[in-house]
Scaffold this active site. Structure first.
Site, PDB file in Angstrom:
ATOM      1  N   ASN A   8       0.788  -1.253   0.225  1.00 17.04           N
ATOM      2  CA  ASN A   8       0.301  -0.662   0.055  1.00 17.04           C
ATOM      3  C   ASN A   8       0.530   1.437  -0.030  1.00 17.04           C
ATOM      4  O   ASN A   8       1.564   1.438   0.866  1.00 17.04           O
ATOM      5  CB  ASN A   8      -0.444  -0.345   1.502  1.00 17.04           C
ATOM      6  CG  ASN A   8      -1.869   1.433   1.327  1.00 17.04           C
ATOM      7  OD1 ASN A   8      -1.793   1.763   0.551  1.00 17.04           O
ATOM      8  ND2 ASN A   8      -2.979   0.683   2.023  1.00 17.04           N
ATOM      9  N   LYS A  15       3.238   0.782   3.472  1.00 17.00           N
ATOM     10  CA  LYS A  15       2.907  -0.021   4.331  1.00 17.00           C
ATOM     11  C   LYS A  15       2.811  -1.569   2.917  1.00 17.00           C
ATOM     12  O   LYS A  15       2.353  -1.386   2.245  1.00 17.00           O
ATOM     13  CB  LYS A  15       1.042  -0.297   4.838  1.00 17.00           C
ATOM     14  CG  LYS A  15       1.637   1.268   5.641  1.00 17.00           C
ATOM     15  CD  LYS A  15      -0.256   0.739   5.925  1.00 17.00           C
ATOM     16  CE  LYS A  15      -0.428   2.114   6.852  1.00 17.00           C
ATOM     17  NZ  LYS A  15      -1.981   2.200   6.943  1.00 17.00           N
ATOM     18  N   ARG A  89      -2.647  -1.274  -3.274  1.00 19.30           N
ATOM     19  CA  ARG A  89      -4.042  -1.181  -2.830  1.00 19.30           C
ATOM     20  C   ARG A  89      -3.957  -0.624  -4.089  1.00 19.30           C
ATOM     21  O   ARG A  89      -3.096   1.142  -3.985  1.00 19.30           O
ATOM     22  CB  ARG A  89      -4.123  -1.015  -1.895  1.00 19.30           C
ATOM     23  CG  ARG A  89      -5.471  -0.703  -1.076  1.00 19.30           C
ATOM     24  CD  ARG A  89      -4.858   1.464  -0.831  1.00 19.30           C
ATOM     25  NE  ARG A  89      -5.699   1.410  -0.592  1.00 19.30           N
ATOM     26  CZ  ARG A  89      -5.938   2.966  -0.186  1.00 19.30           C
ATOM     27  NH1 ARG A  89      -4.866   3.602  -0.449  1.00 19.30           N
ATOM     28  NH2 ARG A  89      -7.123   3.642   0.133  1.00 19.30           N
ATOM     29  N   HIS A 178     -12.862   1.643   0.272  1.00 21.74           N
ATOM     30  CA  HIS A 178     -12.730   0.766   1.569  1.00 21.74           C
ATOM     31  C   HIS A 178     -13.602  -0.637   1.480  1.00 21.74           C
ATOM     32  O   HIS A 178     -14.047  -1.215   2.362  1.00 21.74           O
ATOM     33  CB  HIS A 178     -13.590   1.335   3.163  1.00 21.74           C
ATOM     34  CG  HIS A 178     -13.016   2.878   3.645  1.00 21.74           C
ATOM     35  ND1 HIS A 178     -13.766   3.389   3.653  1.00 21.74           N
ATOM     36  CD2 HIS A 178     -11.662   2.912   3.963  1.00 21.74           C
ATOM     37  CE1 HIS A 178     -12.787   4.235   4.791  1.00 21.74           C
ATOM     38  NE2 HIS A 178     -11.625   3.819   4.223  1.00 21.74           N
ATOM     39  N   HIS A 205     -16.763   0.585   8.427  1.00 20.36           N
ATOM     40  CA  HIS A 205     -15.123   1.081   8.967  1.00 20.36           C
ATOM     41  C   HIS A 205     -15.237   2.095   9.269  1.00 20.36           C
ATOM     42  O   HIS A 205     -15.056   3.480   9.046  1.00 20.36           O
ATOM     43  CB  HIS A 205     -15.026   0.666   7.264  1.00 20.36           C
ATOM     44  CG  HIS A 205     -13.730   0.894   7.402  1.00 20.36           C
ATOM     45  ND1 HIS A 205     -12.355   0.142   6.770  1.00 20.36           N
ATOM     46  CD2 HIS A 205     -12.702   1.597   7.088  1.00 20.36           C
ATOM     47  CE1 HIS A 205     -11.513   0.016   6.835  1.00 20.36           C
ATOM     48  NE2 HIS A 205     -11.187   1.635   7.151  1.00 20.36           N
ATOM     49  N   ARG A 238     -12.055  15.020   7.871  1.00 18.25           N
ATOM     50  CA  ARG A 238     -12.666  15.466   6.143  1.00 18.25           C
ATOM     51  C   ARG A 238     -13.550  15.409   7.488  1.00 18.25           C
ATOM     52  O   ARG A 238     -15.054  15.534   7.683  1.00 18.25           O
ATOM     53  CB  ARG A 238     -12.653  14.087   5.816  1.00 18.25           C
ATOM     54  CG  ARG A 238     -11.131  13.714   4.507  1.00 18.25           C
ATOM     55  CD  ARG A 238     -11.916  12.380   4.103  1.00 18.25           C
ATOM     56  NE  ARG A 238     -10.516  11.802   3.506  1.00 18.25           N
ATOM     57  CZ  ARG A 238     -10.361  10.617   3.550  1.00 18.25           C
ATOM     58  NH1 ARG A 238     -10.669   9.776   3.518  1.00 18.25           N
ATOM     59  NH2 ARG A 238      -8.709  10.233   3.060  1.00 18.25           N
ATOM     60  N   ASP A 280      -7.539  12.392  16.907  1.00 18.04           N
ATOM     61  CA  ASP A 280      -7.156  11.076  17.171  1.00 18.04           C
ATOM     62  C   ASP A 280      -8.309  11.023  18.446  1.00 18.04           C
ATOM     63  O   ASP A 280      -8.312  12.008  19.176  1.00 18.04           O
ATOM     64  CB  ASP A 280      -6.022  11.000  17.567  1.00 18.04           C
ATOM     65  CG  ASP A 280      -6.010   9.534  18.442  1.00 18.04           C
ATOM     66  OD1 ASP A 280      -6.814   8.654  18.618  1.00 18.04           O
ATOM     67  OD2 ASP A 280      -4.704   8.545  17.817  1.00 18.04           O
ATOM     68  N   ARG A 282      -8.917   9.207  20.544  1.00 23.42           N
ATOM     69  CA  ARG A 282      -8.568   9.389  21.934  1.00 23.42           C
ATOM     70  C   ARG A 282      -7.900  10.345  22.905  1.00 23.42           C
ATOM     71  O   ARG A 282      -8.618  10.049  23.914  1.00 23.42           O
ATOM     72  CB  ARG A 282      -7.397   8.095  21.849  1.00 23.42           C
ATOM     73  CG  ARG A 282      -7.586   6.581  21.300  1.00 23.42           C
ATOM     74  CD  ARG A 282      -6.480   5.981  21.054  1.00 23.42           C
ATOM     75  NE  ARG A 282      -5.727   6.487  19.919  1.00 23.42           N
ATOM     76  CZ  ARG A 282      -4.417   5.428  19.101  1.00 23.42           C
ATOM     77  NH1 ARG A 282      -4.136   4.879  20.009  1.00 23.42           N
ATOM     78  NH2 ARG A 282      -3.935   6.083  18.364  1.00 23.42           N
ATOM     79  N   GLY A 328     -10.001   0.817  12.960  1.00 21.85           N
ATOM     80  CA  GLY A 328      -9.300   1.559  14.218  1.00 21.85           C
ATOM     81  C   GLY A 328     -10.059   2.178  15.142  1.00 21.85           C
ATOM     82  O   GLY A 328     -10.236   1.175  16.505  1.00 21.85           O
ATOM     83  N   GLY A 330     -13.506   1.457  14.944  1.00 22.23           N
ATOM     84  CA  GLY A 330     -14.589   1.006  15.044  1.00 22.23           C
ATOM     85  C   GLY A 330     -14.202  -0.273  16.234  1.00 22.23           C
ATOM     86  O   GLY A 330     -15.122  -1.170  17.134  1.00 22.23           O
ATOM     87  N   GLU A 331     -13.414  -1.034  15.738  1.00 19.54           N
ATOM     88  CA  GLU A 331     -11.987  -2.532  16.936  1.00 19.54           C
ATOM     89  C   GLU A 331     -11.930  -2.131  18.537  1.00 19.54           C
ATOM     90  O   GLU A 331     -12.305  -2.351  18.937  1.00 19.54           O
ATOM     91  CB  GLU A 331     -10.951  -2.819  16.154  1.00 19.54           C
ATOM     92  CG  GLU A 331     -11.722  -3.652  14.813  1.00 19.54           C
ATOM     93  CD  GLU A 331      -9.851  -3.576  14.786  1.00 19.54           C
ATOM     94  OE1 GLU A 331      -9.317  -3.533  14.622  1.00 19.54           O
ATOM     95  OE2 GLU A 331      -9.742  -3.630  12.688  1.00 19.54           O
ATOM     96  N   GLU A 383      -7.736  -5.908   5.529  1.00 17.12           N
ATOM     97  CA  GLU A 383      -7.296  -5.827   3.698  1.00 17.12           C
ATOM     98  C   GLU A 383      -6.199  -5.977   3.281  1.00 17.12           C
ATOM     99  O   GLU A 383      -6.840  -6.812   1.823  1.00 17.12           O
ATOM    100  CB  GLU A 383      -6.996  -4.146   3.134  1.00 17.12           C
ATOM    101  CG  GLU A 383      -8.754  -3.543   4.471  1.00 17.12           C
ATOM    102  CD  GLU A 383      -8.581  -1.858   4.193  1.00 17.12           C
ATOM    103  OE1 GLU A 383      -9.080  -1.158   3.551  1.00 17.12           O
ATOM    104  OE2 GLU A 383      -7.216  -1.513   5.313  1.00 17.12           O
TER     105      GLU A 383
END
Length: 399
Positions: A8, A15, A89, A178, A205, A238, A280, A282, A328, A330-331, A383
């Site tokens: 990617n 990546k 990708r 996605h 996602h 975004r 972020d 968090r 990220g 969602g999990e 993915e």
């Protein structure tokens, strides 16, 4: 067995994962970031080890050469011939690419033709192919498109209410992204809960980039992102959907070009723009817990917009069997999952298992109670394995 290298390539990063097929053994993974910047970093994971190296790399060519060099140096591969296929990708496949394909001269030219649809993504993605093609002479090169999963959407869904000649001339329509993540979701739902619960899926996602898809019998019938990844949900940086006239308004009042406004909407809006703290979640959640009102507003807006799409897609699907959270946020963010479910649970008759939901982080799990009318799942985004499977299928067809 065949080793598949999944790539990617971004504008300043690469990546990768190296996967042994068909057993789907993940041999190594890593990231090269800050290419053409001071302090380029390579992080390499293999066999329980983690290597971090800082080395100046002025372009993608140097970065890919360095990656292969490190794979050989650390005995992750014996030589270049160990890699049978390389999967890339590619963000945008336009209307031409409905499935993953081997990259031939003709396919490469077709991908180049639609670069205008994803000028920030496709050129960088193709750079990965160009470099790896030169390095890996004996490996097949495969393009896997983020958009192809959504090619099953109907015309009334993907057509924008603009002069139709603009669609005919430029291909301006909803494409969605996605796609490889959603394909992974479909596979995991089937494996986790069986075919009877996969007919009607809403998949969320939720990462720094975020989208939602309505999936019926394994096919996408709608998704939140549009021509570009800017559309749909509020995201990390975004804006997501908004009144189009806002672009002209900001440009006029702030004396900015359209390009400058779009930069704001892509890179300075969303959770970052509202909270004025971070993209972020968090960091924003911590600030909200400390009493920051804009952070509280950003989190509430994020959850509300997701809930609105879930409600819309519930109607379009004619009901719902399974709701899935992946990527990220969602999990890993059980509070966000809970906040979203709170907004739709009465209408959709969803009941969370609060204890399970609070304990789930970055693992596949069923987080709804046994009495819930809709099953709620957390699925780890993968993915890379989808790309590797496509590569292996194409590789087998050539043998």
């Amino acid at each position: 067995m065949s080793k598949v290298l999944v790539i990617n390539a971004g504008s300043s990063s690469i990546k990768y994962q190296l996967i042994e097929m068909p057993y789907e053994i993940k041999i190594s993974s890593g990231l090269i970031e800050k290419i053409n910047e001071r302090g380029t970093n390579l992080t390499l994971h293999y066999n329980g080890n983690k290597i971090c190296i800082e080395k100046p790399l002025s372009n993608h060519q140097e970065a890919f050469h360095f990656l292969i060099e490190m794979l050989i140096k650390n005995n992750i591969i014996g030589d270049l011939n160990d890699i049978a296929a390389c999967g890339h990708r590619i963000a945008h496949g336009g209307e031409f690419f409905k499935n993953s394909v081997e990259i031939t001269k003709d396919n490469f030219e077709e991908i180049k033709k639609i670069e205008y649809l994803a000028p920030l993504h496709n050129p960088a993605n193709l750079q990965g192919y160009i470099e790896m093609k030169q390095l890996l002479n004996n490996a097949i090169q495969v393009a896997v498109f983020d958009t192809s999963f959504h090619q099953s959407m109907s015309k009334e869904v993907y057509t924008y209410p603009i002069p139709f000649k603009l669609y005919e001339k430029y291909g301006l329509r909803k494409y969605g992204f996605h796609g490889t993540s959603y394909r992974n979701v479909v596979n995991r739902v089937r494996e986790m809960v069986g075919k009877e619960k996969q007919s009607r899926i809403i998949a969320c996602h939720l990462g720094n980039g975020a989208s939602i898809a309505a999936i019926k019998n394994g096919k996408s019938i709608n998704t939140s992102m549009g021509l570009t990844p800017l559309g749909g949900l509020m995201m990390g940086t975004r804006s997501g959907d908004l009144d189009p006239s806002i672009v002209e308004f900001i440009a006029h009042k702030e004396c900015l070009s359209v390009e400058d406004v779009l930069k704001q909407l892509n890179k300075e809006s969303g959770i970052l723009g509202v909270s004025q703290i971070s993209n972020d979640i968090r960091d924003v959640r911590k600030a909200a817990m400390d009493g920051d009102n804009l952070s509280k507003l950003a989190l509430e807006m994020y959850a509300q917009r997701i809930a609105s799409f879930i409600g819309s897609y519930y109607v379009q699907l004619g009901g719902l069997d399974t709701l899935v959270f992946t990527a990220g946020v969602g999990e890993n963010d059980y509070r966000m999952r809970e906040s979203i479910i709170d907004k739709v649970k009465d209408a959709l008759q969803i009941e969370l298992d609060d204890e399970v939901n609070c304990s789930v982080m970055a693992t596949d799990a069923i987080i709804s109670s046994k009495s819930s009318k809709v099953m709620v799942l957390v699925v780890v985004a993968d993915e890379e394995i989808v790309i590797a499977r496509d590569c292996y299928d194409i590789l087998k067809s050539k043998l």
